[in-house]
Design a protein around this motif. Sequence first.
Motif, short mmCIF file in Angstrom:
data_model
loop_
_atom_site.label_atom_id
_atom_site.label_comp_id
_atom_site.label_asym_id
_atom_site.label_seq_id
_atom_site.Cartn_x
_atom_site.Cartn_y
_atom_site.Cartn_z
N VAL A 1 0.87 -1.17 0.00
CA VAL A 1 0.00 0.00 0.00
C VAL A 1 0.91 1.22 0.00
O VAL A 1 1.72 1.40 0.91
CB VAL A 1 -0.93 0.04 1.22
CG1 VAL A 1 -1.83 1.27 1.15
CG2 VAL A 1 -1.78 -1.23 1.30
N GLN A 2 0.79 2.06 -1.03
CA GLN A 2 1.70 3.20 -1.14
C GLN A 2 1.00 4.41 -1.75
O GLN A 2 -0.01 4.28 -2.43
CB GLN A 2 2.91 2.82 -1.98
CG GLN A 2 2.61 2.42 -3.41
CD GLN A 2 3.84 1.95 -4.16
OE1 GLN A 2 4.84 1.54 -3.56
NE2 GLN A 2 3.79 2.00 -5.47
N LYS A 3 1.57 5.58 -1.45
CA LYS A 3 1.07 6.86 -1.97
C LYS A 3 -0.39 7.07 -1.57
O LYS A 3 -1.29 7.12 -2.40
CB LYS A 3 1.24 6.93 -3.49
CG LYS A 3 2.70 6.89 -3.95
CD LYS A 3 2.82 7.01 -5.46
CE LYS A 3 4.28 6.97 -5.88
NZ LYS A 3 4.43 7.05 -7.36
N VAL A 4 -0.58 7.20 -0.26
CA VAL A 4 -1.92 7.42 0.30
C VAL A 4 -1.93 8.75 1.04
O VAL A 4 -1.02 9.05 1.81
CB VAL A 4 -2.31 6.28 1.26
CG1 VAL A 4 -3.66 6.58 1.92
CG2 VAL A 4 -2.36 4.95 0.53
N GLN A 5 -2.98 9.55 0.82
CA GLN A 5 -3.17 10.81 1.52
C GLN A 5 -4.46 10.75 2.31
O GLN A 5 -5.52 10.42 1.77
CB GLN A 5 -3.23 11.97 0.52
CG GLN A 5 -1.97 12.15 -0.31
CD GLN A 5 -2.11 13.25 -1.34
OE1 GLN A 5 -3.21 13.74 -1.60
NE2 GLN A 5 -1.00 13.67 -1.92
N LEU A 6 -4.37 11.08 3.60
CA LEU A 6 -5.55 11.18 4.47
C LEU A 6 -5.62 12.61 4.98
O LEU A 6 -4.73 13.06 5.72
CB LEU A 6 -5.44 10.22 5.67
CG LEU A 6 -5.14 8.74 5.39
CD1 LEU A 6 -5.04 7.97 6.69
CD2 LEU A 6 -6.19 8.13 4.49
N GLY B 1 4.86 -7.68 3.71
CA GLY B 1 4.19 -6.56 3.07
C GLY B 1 4.96 -5.26 3.21
O GLY B 1 5.94 -5.17 3.96
N LEU B 2 4.51 -4.22 2.50
CA LEU B 2 5.15 -2.91 2.53
C LEU B 2 4.08 -1.82 2.53
O LEU B 2 3.17 -1.82 1.69
CB LEU B 2 6.06 -2.71 1.31
CG LEU B 2 6.67 -1.31 1.13
CD1 LEU B 2 7.64 -1.00 2.27
CD2 LEU B 2 7.36 -1.20 -0.22
N ILE B 3 4.20 -0.88 3.47
CA ILE B 3 3.39 0.33 3.50
C ILE B 3 4.34 1.51 3.39
O ILE B 3 5.28 1.62 4.18
CB ILE B 3 2.56 0.42 4.79
CG1 ILE B 3 1.54 -0.73 4.86
CG2 ILE B 3 1.84 1.76 4.89
CD1 ILE B 3 0.81 -0.81 6.18
N SER B 4 4.12 2.40 2.41
CA SER B 4 5.07 3.50 2.22
C SER B 4 4.38 4.74 1.65
O SER B 4 3.34 4.65 1.01
CB SER B 4 6.21 3.08 1.29
OG SER B 4 5.74 2.86 -0.03
N ILE C 1 7.32 -0.36 7.19
CA ILE C 1 6.45 0.82 7.11
C ILE C 1 7.37 2.02 6.96
O ILE C 1 8.15 2.33 7.86
CB ILE C 1 5.55 0.96 8.33
CG1 ILE C 1 4.61 -0.24 8.43
CG2 ILE C 1 4.75 2.25 8.27
CD1 ILE C 1 3.66 -0.18 9.62
N GLN C 2 7.31 2.68 5.82
CA GLN C 2 8.31 3.69 5.47
C GLN C 2 7.65 4.99 5.01
O GLN C 2 6.60 4.99 4.38
CB GLN C 2 9.20 3.16 4.34
CG GLN C 2 9.89 1.85 4.68
CD GLN C 2 10.56 1.20 3.48
OE1 GLN C 2 10.51 1.74 2.37
NE2 GLN C 2 11.19 0.06 3.68
N LYS C 3 8.31 6.11 5.34
CA LYS C 3 7.92 7.43 4.86
C LYS C 3 6.47 7.74 5.19
O LYS C 3 5.64 8.00 4.33
CB LYS C 3 8.17 7.55 3.36
CG LYS C 3 9.63 7.43 2.97
CD LYS C 3 9.84 7.56 1.47
CE LYS C 3 11.31 7.42 1.12
NZ LYS C 3 11.54 7.50 -0.35
#
Length: 205
Positions: A78-83, A113-116, A139-141
């Motif tokens: 999961v990457q490039k997410v804006q909340l 997995g990777l969250i970034s 979990i990065q950035k």
Amino acid sequence: ITGCSITAGDDCVAAPCITAPDCWCENIVVSNCNFQSSSAGVRLGHLQAKIKNVCISNLNITQSNRGVAIFAHNGGVVQKVQLHHLNIQTRLQCGAWWGKGEALVLCAKGGSGLISNIEIDHITAESDNGILIAGDGNIQKVCLQNVAVTLLNSPNSTLLQSDYDLRPNAYLKRPGKGPFVKHIEGAEVALQNVTFGELKPSALD
């Protein structure tokens, strides 16, 4: 998805890629909605899911078990997410729902997995169980800015017990009552103007 009011037994909006885990689920916008759920208001990722380019903004999530939940496991990404600009009110729900009343969850614990590249800003929350971020260096950035969380002392708070519920990932031992973001494990997270209010009685008492 915009301008909707949704009351759901399970997640109000979910991008789990259950039927096509090898394909990217991308370019998702969820805005200007009112959500209420026995599970999560918004869920991104599940097991091998691949999610990117998501913007979630101007939501009211109330009477829910979780606000926004982001998960990666078994090669999922999961990457490039804006909340942006979320008002969240969560409490531990009776029943076998995953989670324990967290306003926000980022979890890649116990898997590959990777969250970034997650941007979280202007969040106001009242919750039984604060913010949960758990990974194994995957979990990065992640940046949290202008986030204010008040922990509730609801009737179900005593049922939190000793573990965080990270299903479908592994359970995790709790470091104690309080906002888990103060005990970030295995994650690269920047905090700017993130505050936690003291416990207060739930309006449902």
